[in-house]
Design an enzyme around this catalytic site. Structure first.
Site, PDB file in Angstrom:
ATOM      1  N   HIS C  78       5.024   4.596  23.548  1.00 49.79           N
ATOM      2  CA  HIS C  78       5.238   5.240  22.243  1.00 49.79           C
ATOM      3  C   HIS C  78       4.546   4.430  21.138  1.00 49.79           C
ATOM      4  CE1 HIS C  78       7.101   6.844  18.657  1.00 49.79           C
ATOM      5  NE2 HIS C  78       7.658   5.661  18.395  1.00 49.79           N
ATOM      6  N   ASP C 107     -24.655  12.336   5.394  1.00 50.99           N
ATOM      7  CA  ASP C 107     -24.018  11.929   6.651  1.00 50.99           C
ATOM      8  C   ASP C 107     -23.647  10.459   6.499  1.00 50.99           C
ATOM      9  OD1 ASP C 107     -23.118  11.724   9.327  1.00 50.99           O
ATOM     10  OD2 ASP C 107     -24.549  13.256   9.941  1.00 50.99           O
ATOM     11  N   TRP C 142       4.516  -3.380  22.638  1.00 49.52           N
ATOM     12  CA  TRP C 142       3.115  -3.234  22.178  1.00 49.52           C
ATOM     13  C   TRP C 142       2.509  -4.579  21.852  1.00 49.52           C
ATOM     14  CZ3 TRP C 142       0.400  -3.568  17.339  1.00 49.52           C
ATOM     15  CH2 TRP C 142       1.164  -3.981  16.256  1.00 49.52           C
ATOM     16  N   SER C 171     -14.619   0.714  19.818  1.00 51.49           N
ATOM     17  CA  SER C 171     -14.717   1.900  18.978  1.00 51.49           C
ATOM     18  C   SER C 171     -14.437   1.574  17.514  1.00 51.49           C
ATOM     19  CB  SER C 171     -13.722   2.948  19.485  1.00 51.49           C
ATOM     20  OG  SER C 171     -13.481   3.914  18.505  1.00 51.49           O
ATOM     21  N   SER C 172     -13.342   0.840  17.275  1.00 51.03           N
ATOM     22  CA  SER C 172     -12.965   0.529  15.886  1.00 51.03           C
ATOM     23  C   SER C 172     -14.027  -0.324  15.214  1.00 51.03           C
ATOM     24  CB  SER C 172     -11.639  -0.236  15.857  1.00 51.03           C
ATOM     25  OG  SER C 172     -10.619   0.565  16.339  1.00 51.03           O
ATOM     26  N   HIS C 255      -1.149  -8.449  11.821  1.00 54.79           N
ATOM     27  CA  HIS C 255      -0.708  -8.150  10.459  1.00 54.79           C
ATOM     28  C   HIS C 255      -1.748  -7.406   9.634  1.00 54.79           C
ATOM     29  CE1 HIS C 255       2.631  -7.912   7.848  1.00 54.79           C
ATOM     30  NE2 HIS C 255       1.745  -7.900   6.899  1.00 54.79           N
ATOM     31  N   GLU C 257      -3.649  -5.389  10.882  1.00 48.51           N
ATOM     32  CA  GLU C 257      -3.532  -4.065  11.495  1.00 48.51           C
ATOM     33  C   GLU C 257      -2.481  -3.215  10.780  1.00 48.51           C
ATOM     34  OE1 GLU C 257      -5.043  -2.395  13.769  1.00 48.51           O
ATOM     35  OE2 GLU C 257      -3.604  -0.820  14.270  1.00 48.51           O
ATOM     36  N   TYR C 259      -1.800  -3.212   7.724  1.00 47.85           N
ATOM     37  CA  TYR C 259      -2.428  -2.673   6.514  1.00 47.85           C
ATOM     38  C   TYR C 259      -3.516  -1.664   6.859  1.00 47.85           C
ATOM     39  CZ  TYR C 259       0.541  -5.763   4.058  1.00 47.85           C
ATOM     40  OH  TYR C 259       1.672  -6.354   3.580  1.00 47.85           O
ATOM     41  N   SER C 270      -3.438   8.347  -3.553  1.00 50.26           N
ATOM     42  CA  SER C 270      -4.044   7.985  -4.838  1.00 50.26           C
ATOM     43  C   SER C 270      -5.054   9.035  -5.292  1.00 50.26           C
ATOM     44  CB  SER C 270      -4.745   6.628  -4.750  1.00 50.26           C
ATOM     45  OG  SER C 270      -3.849   5.631  -4.379  1.00 50.26           O
ATOM     46  N   HIS C 304       4.839 -14.709   9.759  1.00 52.92           N
ATOM     47  CA  HIS C 304       6.195 -14.240   9.433  1.00 52.92           C
ATOM     48  C   HIS C 304       6.760 -13.384  10.560  1.00 52.92           C
ATOM     49  CE1 HIS C 304       4.430 -10.524   7.156  1.00 52.92           C
ATOM     50  NE2 HIS C 304       4.762 -10.181   8.368  1.00 52.92           N
ATOM     51  N   HIS C 305       5.905 -13.008  11.505  1.00 57.93           N
ATOM     52  CA  HIS C 305       6.418 -12.351  12.718  1.00 57.93           C
ATOM     53  C   HIS C 305       6.983 -13.379  13.692  1.00 57.93           C
ATOM     54  CE1 HIS C 305       4.613  -8.407  11.760  1.00 57.93           C
ATOM     55  NE2 HIS C 305       3.665  -9.125  11.193  1.00 57.93           N
ATOM     56  N   THR C 330       1.399  -4.554  -3.549  1.00 59.75           N
ATOM     57  CA  THR C 330       1.958  -3.302  -3.058  1.00 59.75           C
ATOM     58  C   THR C 330       2.832  -2.671  -4.136  1.00 59.75           C
ATOM     59  OG1 THR C 330       2.012  -4.402  -0.921  1.00 59.75           O
ATOM     60  CG2 THR C 330       3.085  -2.279  -1.067  1.00 59.75           C
ATOM     61  N   LYS C 333       0.843  -0.988  -6.856  1.00 55.58           N
ATOM     62  CA  LYS C 333       0.394   0.361  -6.520  1.00 55.58           C
ATOM     63  C   LYS C 333       1.493   1.379  -6.765  1.00 55.58           C
ATOM     64  CE  LYS C 333      -3.167  -0.556  -3.234  1.00 55.58           C
ATOM     65  NZ  LYS C 333      -3.979   0.123  -2.270  1.00 55.58           N
ATOM     66  N   ARG C 452      16.917  -4.266  19.692  1.00 54.73           N
ATOM     67  CA  ARG C 452      15.930  -3.248  20.061  1.00 54.73           C
ATOM     68  C   ARG C 452      15.561  -3.450  21.526  1.00 54.73           C
ATOM     69  NH1 ARG C 452      10.482  -5.465  17.033  1.00 54.73           N
ATOM     70  NH2 ARG C 452       9.665  -3.447  17.660  1.00 54.73           N
TER      71      ARG C 452
END
Lengths: 102, 206, 614
Positions: C78, C107, C142, C171-172, C255, C257, C259, C270, C304-305, C330, C333, C452
């Protein structure tokens, strides 16, 4: 980088001349020979980290600025390249500090 | 801000905002990214440099004179590369081909040194499985070697193209791109030589 | 501007294909965007079904719907599916379709590389899901912490995880490099950096994050792979390795990622909020600047993880401080969006509802995120359902809400037809209520101590009722999705005709027909302001300069120089996918994939990118 400023003073062309390329090649070779020479001088042992990192940085800068033309090319190219370089170095130093690997 | 508008475009096909070659820009973005790739491998090597619990250790096995020779060869190949590009840009095809071949040949020689080194280390009892030094060393230098090998293939392909289709001065960007990649591989080796060879091959100080 | 009348026509015919081959060989950014969008939407539904089974298993204590092993696979798949196969490629779908239109280009910079990115993404997605065929799905979460990923503790599912993510990384990276060059170098004349739409800005920032963050994960995955395949001791503590290093490498990527997942949504809303509030974005410079600040800071908060892994007091302080700091841009915004709404003449159409819903739920997720900047709070909440609540408020309440806002907003541009407003509002309200019902109670069960990643729990812990509510919430979300699917299918063919500019838009994509012609702009516009279309519709408000020029009708569109279709990107991508997949069987076999890729790259290099003779 500043050590090589004089190389480009007389030319306004896009790319350095073949003569300048050869001169840079000679400088790179001389630095490498000096490094290997220093490596065998026990007395300088405590300065090895500073000497080798400094010499490596000078070689790096010569290749990047002259052979890869960053000195004459668009500043964004330098921004991307040195951005990646600075980030990679910072992450490596931070990890070594966090994990106590110095 | 009005003064920086580009009103005199050659064609309507697309704008070129910065006036730089698209492919060269792409190559630089990729090289910036590749800095992180090698940076992470070098960081792993440095983090683990005192962590191996069995030998051989770096100072027992790294050979500075041999690696200095291969470093010299790779640096010289970069010189040959820029001379080749300069010759292509002048339209001096025979000199350009000579230097292009020299670059690829020196690159192949460097790879030969690396294969020799790997065999030598395996013979001395250091494989990627032996300890953390082996794992980090072979992975880092192996991926560098793979970059060199790819570069050699690219250079020989360009040499072939210069004989079949020709590379006139206006197409010298094809050579310049390969050159940027080649110098980057060279620059990474400068870092590897400094950090992995010169700085960690010393016996522990007394 | 020079016209194209000097072009010599017909020197070589442009390569084109029709039907299925047309889609396989396409290099048109709009068609690639549609491919990304449809593939990602499919995986969004797959990931949603996986989550549904997880929630049904947790409906009451001691349920036996799936085995504990299958449960582990389902929550792992998931997360991987939603992050890498749904939210990231849905973002990519918008980048592809919208960015060239917003910057006034025909293009992207490298159309074939763009096609290659899509096909590599597809094969990466198939490899990641390949475990379904062999009943060995990834089951290590994950973030796949070492040493759980060692061969002693996890099976071939982890190999699918490694090889799938490596391919998705290719790809990315290719897409990100492509979009950086496109955005910086293909803007229409006059579109300075500070005149770019915010969505374009956020895409640029996301691309930078991908370019600089993904290689670190690539290295971590290589080391993990070598540890599993070739017994190299990278994360093996028996041989002196440090399992914590994997966590560092993963979160240095992980991290930024986060964002990468949220910034597309921030860019989308926006653009939407000014359109439906009928006033320019408040504090454009601050919105852009805070995006840049987030990009910088996102590389300085990864640990912080890892507060519970035993960092030094100094490291904990530094990462705690940096994490509190990143909340500021953040928050800036959020304030700017609120200030844009303030005093605007609001038009609460479906895209606007989703955007306002985004602000409401994202703020909740953002605030619970700031709580985790405090190490004692974080230590208390580590691995509880509170964390699950937080990430879902950010990723569902944030990313997915923003993406649906974008779908409703740009659907008319993509298809030429409007989506149905009534069905859209049903979709919004069911999703909004459903997500709060599902994820809201997770805050409470988390604080009550529910961990979890447990496949079941005993009764009498005070968790039963809240878990039942959460599971019911999932079905409310599913009901909303049914409204969306019906709406999308119906509107695609039979929706009301949209016209060029259905929303009274402000940016360049609304100056051209819907759907846009293959060449997008008959003549490349010249931009004089930040909101070129709005200013040209309202000259009385502007500085008396025509804000968008060059939209003449008498251009010979036949002579516009467009790239050739090509099947080599897809073939090269097959080589990449095959090489990675066969790596799991035998590295010798994967050479065949390498050979296909090399052949593909050669053919790609030597075929003409566009018809010759122009």
């Amino acid at each position: 980088m500043s050590t090589g400023e004089h190389l480009d003073n007389h030319h306004d062309s896009d790319h350095p001349t073949a003569k300048q390329y050869v001169l840079v090649g000679i400088i790179l070779t001389v630095i490498t020979i000096l490094e290997v020479g220093v490596y065998y001088v026990e007395a300088l042992r405590s300065l090895f980290a500073a000497i080798f990192l400094g010499a490596g940085a000078i070689k790096f800068a010569f290749v990047a600025f002259y052979y890869m033309h960053l000195k004459m090319d668009h500043y964004l190219f330098s921004a991307f390249f040195f951005g990646g370089l600075v980030l990679a170095t910072s992450i490596a130093i931070a990890l070594m500090a966090i994990l106590g690997a110095f | 801000m009005q003064d920086i508008e580009v009103e005199h475009q050659e064609s309507t096909d697309h704008a070129n905002t910065l006036g730089v070659d698209m492919r060269k820009f792409l190559m630089w973005v990729f090289l910036g990214s590749d800095c992180l790739f090698f940076g992470a491998f070098i960081a792993t090597y440095l983090l683990y440099r005192n962590s191996s619990i069995v030998g051989p250790y770096p100072h027992e096995i790294l050979d500075i004179p041999v690696t200095s020779a291969s470093t010299f060869i790779l640096l010289t190949s970069s010189l040959a590369m820029v001379l080749s590009l300069a010759a292509f840009q002048r339209g001096n095809t025979s000199a350009a081909r000579f230097w292009l071949f020299a670059t690829a040949f020196l690159g192949s020689t460097f790879l030969g040194f690396q294969v020799f080194e790997f065999y030598h280390f395996a013979h001395e009892g250091l494989t990627p499985k032996t300890n953390l030094f082996g794992a980090t060393f072979f992975t880092l230098t192996g991926f560098h070697g793979a970059h060199v090998a790819l570069g050699v293939i690219w250079l020989f392909s360009l040499l072939g193209v210069s004989y079949t289709r020709g590379i006139p001065p206006e197409k010298s960007m094809n050579v310049e791109l390969a050159g940027l990649y080649w110098h980057f591989v060279d620059i990474v080796w400068v870092v590897i030589f400094t950090v992995i060879y010169l700085l960690s091959s010393l016996p522990p100080s007394s | 501007m020079a016209t194209h009348s000097t072009a010599i026509k017909g020197v070589t015919e442009r390569a084109t294909y029709t039907g299925l081959m047309g889609w396989i060989t396409t290099v048109d950014h709009k068609r690639i965007g549609i491919l990304y969008g449809c593939t990602a939407m499919f995986f969004f539904l797959v990931g949603g079904l996986e989550a549904t089974v997880v929630r049904m298993q947790l409906y009451s204590p001691g349920m036996d719907l799936v085995s504990p092993g299958m449960y582990n696979s389902l929550f792992t798949m998931h997360a991987l599916t939603m992050i890498f196969l749904a939210i990231m490629p849905l973002g990519a779908a918008f980048f592809n379709f919208i960015i060239p239109l917003q910057i006034g280009a025909r293009d992207v910079a490298f159309p074939r590389l763009n096609a290659f990115s899509y096909w590599v993404f597809l094969f990466g997605a198939l490899i990641l899901n390949g475990g379904w065929l062999f009943n060995t799905l990834p089951n290590v979460g994950w973030f796949a912490y070492a040493p759980l990923t060692a061969t002693e503790y996890s099976g071939a599912g982890t190999d699918f995880f490694i090889c799938g993510l490596q391919v998705l990384g290719v790809s990315s990276l290719a897409a990100a490099c492509n979009f950086i060059v496109t955005i910086l170098n293909m803007r229409a004349p006059g579109m300075t950096l500070m005149r770019m739409p915010v969505f374009t800005w956020m895409t640029l920032i996301i691309s930078l994050l991908l370019v600089f963050a993904f290689p670190v994960l690539t290295v971590g995955l290589i080391e993990l792979m070598f540890m599993r395949f070739y017994e190299m001791p990278f994360f093996n503590s028996n041989q002196g390795g440090d399992p914590i290093l994997w966590q560092h490498l993963f979160w240095i990527f992980g991290h930024p990622e986060v964002y990468i997942l949220i910034l597309p949504a921030m860019g989308i809303i926006s653009d939407i909020i000014p359109t439906f509030a009928r006033k320019p974005l408040f504090g454009y410079g601050f919105v852009v600047g805070s995006g840049v600040a987030i990009a910088f800071l996102s590389f300085a908060v990864w640990a912080h993880h890892m507060f519970t892994t035993g960092l030094s007091a100094l490291a904990v302080s530094v990462f705690s401080g940096a994490t509190m700091l990143i909340a500021i841009p953040t928050g800036v915004k959020v304030l700017n969006w609120m200030a844009t709404l303030w005093g605007g003449s609001l038009d609460l159409r479906t895209p606007m509802l989703w955007s306002i819903g985004f602000i409401a739920t994202f703020v909740v997720g953002g605030l619970s995120g700031v709580m985790h900047a405090s190490p004692p709070v974080d230590t208390q909440q580590q691995d509880t359902y509170f964390i699950v609540a937080h990430i879902h408020y950010v990723l569902f309440g944030g990313s997915i809400m923003g993406i649906f806002a974008g779908i409703y907003y740009w659907f008319p541009k993509v298809t030429g037809r409007m989506m149905n407003e009534t069905l859209g509002k049903w979709h919004f309200w069911l999703s909004f209520i459903g997500m709060n019902v599902t994820f809201g109670p997770m805050h409470i069960v988390g604080i009550l101590g529910m961990p979890r990643r447990i496949y079941t729990y005993p009764s009498g812990m005070g968790w039963d009722f809240l878990n039942q509510i959460e599971t019911i919430g999932v079905f409310i979300i599913i009901a909303g999705m049914l409204f969306f699917l019906q709406n999308a299918f119906r509107s695609w063919k039979n929706g009301e005709i949209a016209g060029d500019d259905p929303w009274d838009g402000r940016t360049l994509e609304w100056t051209i027909p819907s759907p846009p012609p293959e060449y997008n702009f008959a003549t490349i516009p010249v931009v004089h302001s930040r909101e070129p279309l709005w200013d040209s519709k309202h000259p009385e408000l502007g500085d008396h300069l025509p804000s968008v020029t060059g939209a003449s009708d008498d251009v010979d569109t036949e002579s516009i120089h467009m790239p050739n279709a090509s099947y080599w990107p897809a073939i090269t991508a097959i080589g990449v996918g095959l090489g990675a997949a066969l790596l799991m069987v035998n590295p010798i076999l994967s050479i065949s994939g390498v050979i296909i890729s090399i052949v593909g790259v050669y053919a790609w290099s030597f075929e003409p990118a566009a018809p010759e003779g122009h």
